[in-house]
Design an enzyme around this catalytic site. Structure first.
Site, PDB file in Angstrom:
ATOM      1  N   ALA A  33       0.818  -1.228   0.000  1.00  0.00           N
ATOM      2  CA  ALA A  33       0.000   0.000   0.000  1.00  0.00           C
ATOM      3  C   ALA A  33       0.848   1.273   0.000  1.00  0.00           C
ATOM      4  O   ALA A  33       0.465   2.282  -0.596  1.00  0.00           O
ATOM      5  CB  ALA A  33      -0.936  -0.001   1.211  1.00  0.00           C
ATOM      6  N   ASN A  49       4.021  -2.665   9.509  1.00  0.00           N
ATOM      7  CA  ASN A  49       2.620  -2.690   9.109  1.00  0.00           C
ATOM      8  C   ASN A  49       2.265  -1.358   8.425  1.00  0.00           C
ATOM      9  O   ASN A  49       2.567  -0.287   8.944  1.00  0.00           O
ATOM     10  CB  ASN A  49       1.744  -2.890  10.346  1.00  0.00           C
ATOM     11  N   HIS A 138       1.170 -15.643   8.034  1.00  0.00           N
ATOM     12  CA  HIS A 138       1.914 -14.543   8.662  1.00  0.00           C
ATOM     13  C   HIS A 138       1.466 -14.342  10.103  1.00  0.00           C
ATOM     14  O   HIS A 138       0.416 -14.836  10.511  1.00  0.00           O
ATOM     15  CB  HIS A 138       1.698 -13.231   7.883  1.00  0.00           C
ATOM     16  N   HIS A 271       5.362 -18.823  27.753  1.00  0.00           N
ATOM     17  CA  HIS A 271       4.296 -19.733  27.308  1.00  0.00           C
ATOM     18  C   HIS A 271       3.576 -19.144  26.104  1.00  0.00           C
ATOM     19  O   HIS A 271       3.671 -17.939  25.845  1.00  0.00           O
ATOM     20  CB  HIS A 271       3.300 -20.014  28.437  1.00  0.00           C
ATOM     21  N   GLU A 292     -21.191 -14.016  28.739  1.00  0.00           N
ATOM     22  CA  GLU A 292     -19.730 -13.983  28.820  1.00  0.00           C
ATOM     23  C   GLU A 292     -19.205 -12.545  28.886  1.00  0.00           C
ATOM     24  O   GLU A 292     -18.271 -12.257  29.618  1.00  0.00           O
ATOM     25  CB  GLU A 292     -19.130 -14.705  27.606  1.00  0.00           C
TER      26      GLU A 292
END
Ligand code: G1P
Ligand code: G1P
Lengths: 323, 323
Positions: A33, A49, A138, A271, A292
Site C-alpha cells: 500500500a 505494518n 503470517h 508460554h 460472557e
C-alpha cells in the site's frame, strides 16, 4: 452442547488459495500500500505494518482535570512477519527447518524491539473467522510503550504465586499436569501442551516449556527444534479435529522487556496461548457474547472432555497416512 | 479504519422472519424440547431454559489439594423471556406500552430471583452474529450462586471511587457527560445514553439513569415510561446506522442481590451496557482477536468520532418519515 443450533453457521474457509497472487501485498516481489516493493524472499520476511495501530510518535491526547477522564498516549510499532514465500501453506504444512526459521525470527524481533519497549506482543490471527484479512501465512508483532492489560494481570498473578510458594506458577503447573496426564494434548522432552484447567474456549491450549525460561530468545537450538516439532503436532491435531484448516488466535507471553530487563522477573515462565473459536464443527463456533461479556465466561464442555481431541485426531492421521 | 478489508464478510441477517413459525419453540402455543406447551401468551412470557448452563442442584466438582487446581460448584437458574408473541418484531418496533411490560417483567424477575441469588444477569443476545440461536424477540436471565467476574470488578471499582470521592462513580460520570455533551447519543429527563469514554466496541453505549438508583425494580412508573422511550430512540438509531436490524449483546448491571441486599451498596448505580459488533457496515464487524485477547482491546475509532452516529441516523429517520 445438546441445544439445537439454529444460529449462525460460518462459511468454511476458502479452499483454493493460489501459491502466488499478484494482488496480494504479502507475496514476494509485490508492491504494498505504501509503494514499497517486497523482496523476492525465500524464508521469513518482516516489514512495518502499513496500517499500524501503534506509532512511535503518537501525540499526547491531553487529559481532562477530572479523575474519570484520564488518557495517555499509547506509543509503539507494529510489524508483520510472513512465515513463508507461498500463500498456500500454513505452519503445520511447513518443513521443520522452515518453522525453526520462524522461531529464530521471533527471538530476534523480541530482542530487537524488547531492547526499548516494555512489551512485545507476538501473535497470529489465523483464518477469516479470527479477523485475519490476508490468507498468506503470517503473524504480527506489536511493541508498546506500556504493559498491556493481559500481561499486567499475568505479571501480578505469577508474582503473587511465586512470593507465596517459592516456585514460578507455570513451572509448578506444568509439573502437575505432566504427572496428572488428564489434560495433556501432546508432549515431548522439552515442551508440554495442555487444555488448561481454567480454559474458556472449547479447544483452547497452553504451550509450556518444562524448563524455567523467561523469554523466547533464551531457547536453545535443541528447544527450538523440539518446539517446531510440537507445534506441527498440535496444529495437525487441530486441522484434523474438524477436517478444516483450524482458525485460532495465538501468541507468546514472556517476561516484560525494555526497562523491565534489569528487574528480577524470575516469577515469569514463557508460554504460548492458543485460542480457537470452533465448538461443534468446522462451521459452528462458540459465541462469547451476552453472559460472557457481561458476567463471566462459561464453557460448554469441560477441559477433560475436549482433551481427547488428541486421540481422535491421531486416528484420523493414521487413516490419511495409509492412503 | 483505512486498511483494505479482504477478511470475513458476514451474511446480512435473514429478512423474512414469519410472524408465527409452527416449529419455533418460542412462539405461543408451540411445544418445547421438554414437551411443555407454551401458553397462547399475548405480552411477555417467561420460562425455564430447556438447556440451562446453570442448575440449582449442580454437584460439587470436588477440588484437588493443590492450590492451582481448585474448583467450586456454580449453581443457579436460567430463564428465557419472550418480549412479544410475534417473531417478526424487535424492541424498537414494539409499542411503548409493550416495552414497558418488558421492563416491568425485568423488575419482577430481579426481585424474585434476587431474593436468594447474589447475582441476576438479565441480557439479550440480538442477531445471529451475536450467537442468538432464535430470531424470536427474547432475552435471558441467568441467576447465580456467586458474583461473576465482571460484576465483581465493577463492584470493586465503584466501591473504591465512592470511598475516595464520596459520590457514586456512575452518578458523577453521568453528570460530567451531560455537561460535556461530547459523547451523548440521546438523552431525556431521566436517562442518558453515551458512548463511554472507555468504550472498546466501536458503537458501544452505556445507558444511565440521572437519579441514583441501585436496582431496576426501584424504577418509578415515570422512569419506566422514559426508559421505554429512550430504548426505542437508541435502538432505532442503531438500526438506521447501517440500515440493518442491528446486532448486539446488552445487559443490566445493578447492585448485587441475595445476601448483599442487607449490605450498604450505595456505591452502585444501575446501568445497561450495549455491545454491538459492527465496525464498518452491516456485514463487516470488529474482530476482538489476537492483540485484543492476548494484550489489550484496541479501538479503530475514538468514542467522539462514533458518537455522531446519532446525528446521521436522525437524518435518515427524517428521510424515511417524509415518504
Ligand atoms: O443461550 P443461547 O442464546 O442459545 O446461546 C448464546 O448465549 C450464551 C450466553 O451468552 C452463550 O454461552 C452461547 O455461546 C451463545 O450461543
Ligand atoms: O491487523 P489485522 O490482521 O488486519 O486485523 C486483525 O487483528 C487486529 C489485532 O488483533 C484486530 O485489532 C483487528 O480487529 C483484526 O481484524
Amino acid at each position: 452442547m445438546k441445544r439445537p443450533w439454529a444460529g449462525q453457521v460460518e462459511k468454511p474457509p476458502e479452499e483454493l488459495i493460489p501459491r502466488y497472487d499478484p494482488r496480494n501485498p504479502l507475496c514476494p516481489g509485490n508492491t504494498r500500500a505504501n509503494g514499497e516493493v517486497n523482496p523476492s524472499y525465500d524464508s521469513t520476511f518482516v516489514f512495518e505494518n502499513d496500517f499500524p495501530a501503534l506509532q512511535p510518535d503518537a501525540p499526547d491526547p491531553g487529559s481532562d482535570q477530572h479523575p474519570l477522564f484520564q488518557s495517555k498516549a499509547a506509543r509503539g510499532v507494529c510489524k508483520v512477519m510472513c512465515f513463508h514465500p507461498w500463500s498456500d501453506v500454513t505452519l503445520p504444512l511447513m518443513k521443520k527447518e522452515e518453522i525453526i526459521k520462524v522461531i529464530d525470527k521471533w527471538a530476534e524481533i523480541l530482542e530487537e524491539l524488547g531492547a526499548t519497549y516494555p512489551w512485545v506482543q507476538i501473535f497470529e490471527n489465523k483464518g477469516a473467522m479470527m479477523g485475519c484479512s490476508n490468507p498468506h501465512p503470517h503473524c504480527q508483532v506489536w511493541a508498546s510503550s506500556f504493559l498491556p492489560n493481559e500481561p499486567a494481570v499475568s505479571d501480578r498473578c505469577q508474582r503473587a504465586y511465586h512470593q507465596k510458594n517459592g516456585e514460578p506458577l507455570l513451572v509448578q503447573y506444568a509439573k502437575q499436569e505432566a504427572e496428572k496426564k488428564e489434560r495433556v494434548v501432546v508432549e515431548n522432552s522439552d515442551w508440554l501442551v495442555v487444555v488448561p484447567y481454567w480454559a474458556t474456549w472449547p479447544y483452547q491450549t497452553l504451550l509450556l516449556p518444562r524448563r524455567h525460561i523467561l523469554r523466547i530468545n533464551e531457547l536453545t537450538a535443541e528447544e527450538r527444534d523440539s518446539l517446531a516439532a510440537i507445534m506441527t503436532q498440535l496444529l495437525t491435531k487441530y486441522d484434523n479435529l474438524f477436517e478444516v484448516s483450524f482458525p485460532y488466535s495465538m501468541g507468546w507471553h514472556g517476561a516484560p522487556t525494555g526497562p523491565h530487563l534489569k528487574e528480577d522477573n524470575s516469577h515469569w515462565q514463557l508460554h504460548a496461548h492458543y485460542y480457537p473459536p470452533l465448538l461443534r464443527s468446522a462451521t459452528v463456533k462458540k459465541f462469547m457474547v451476552g453472559y460472557e461479556m457481561l458476567a463471566q465466561e462459561q464453557r460448554d464442555l469441560t477441559p477433560e472432555q475436549v482433551t481427547h481431541f488428541a486421540l481422535y485426531s491421531s486416528l484420523l492421521l493414521l487413516c490419511v497416512l495409509q492412503y
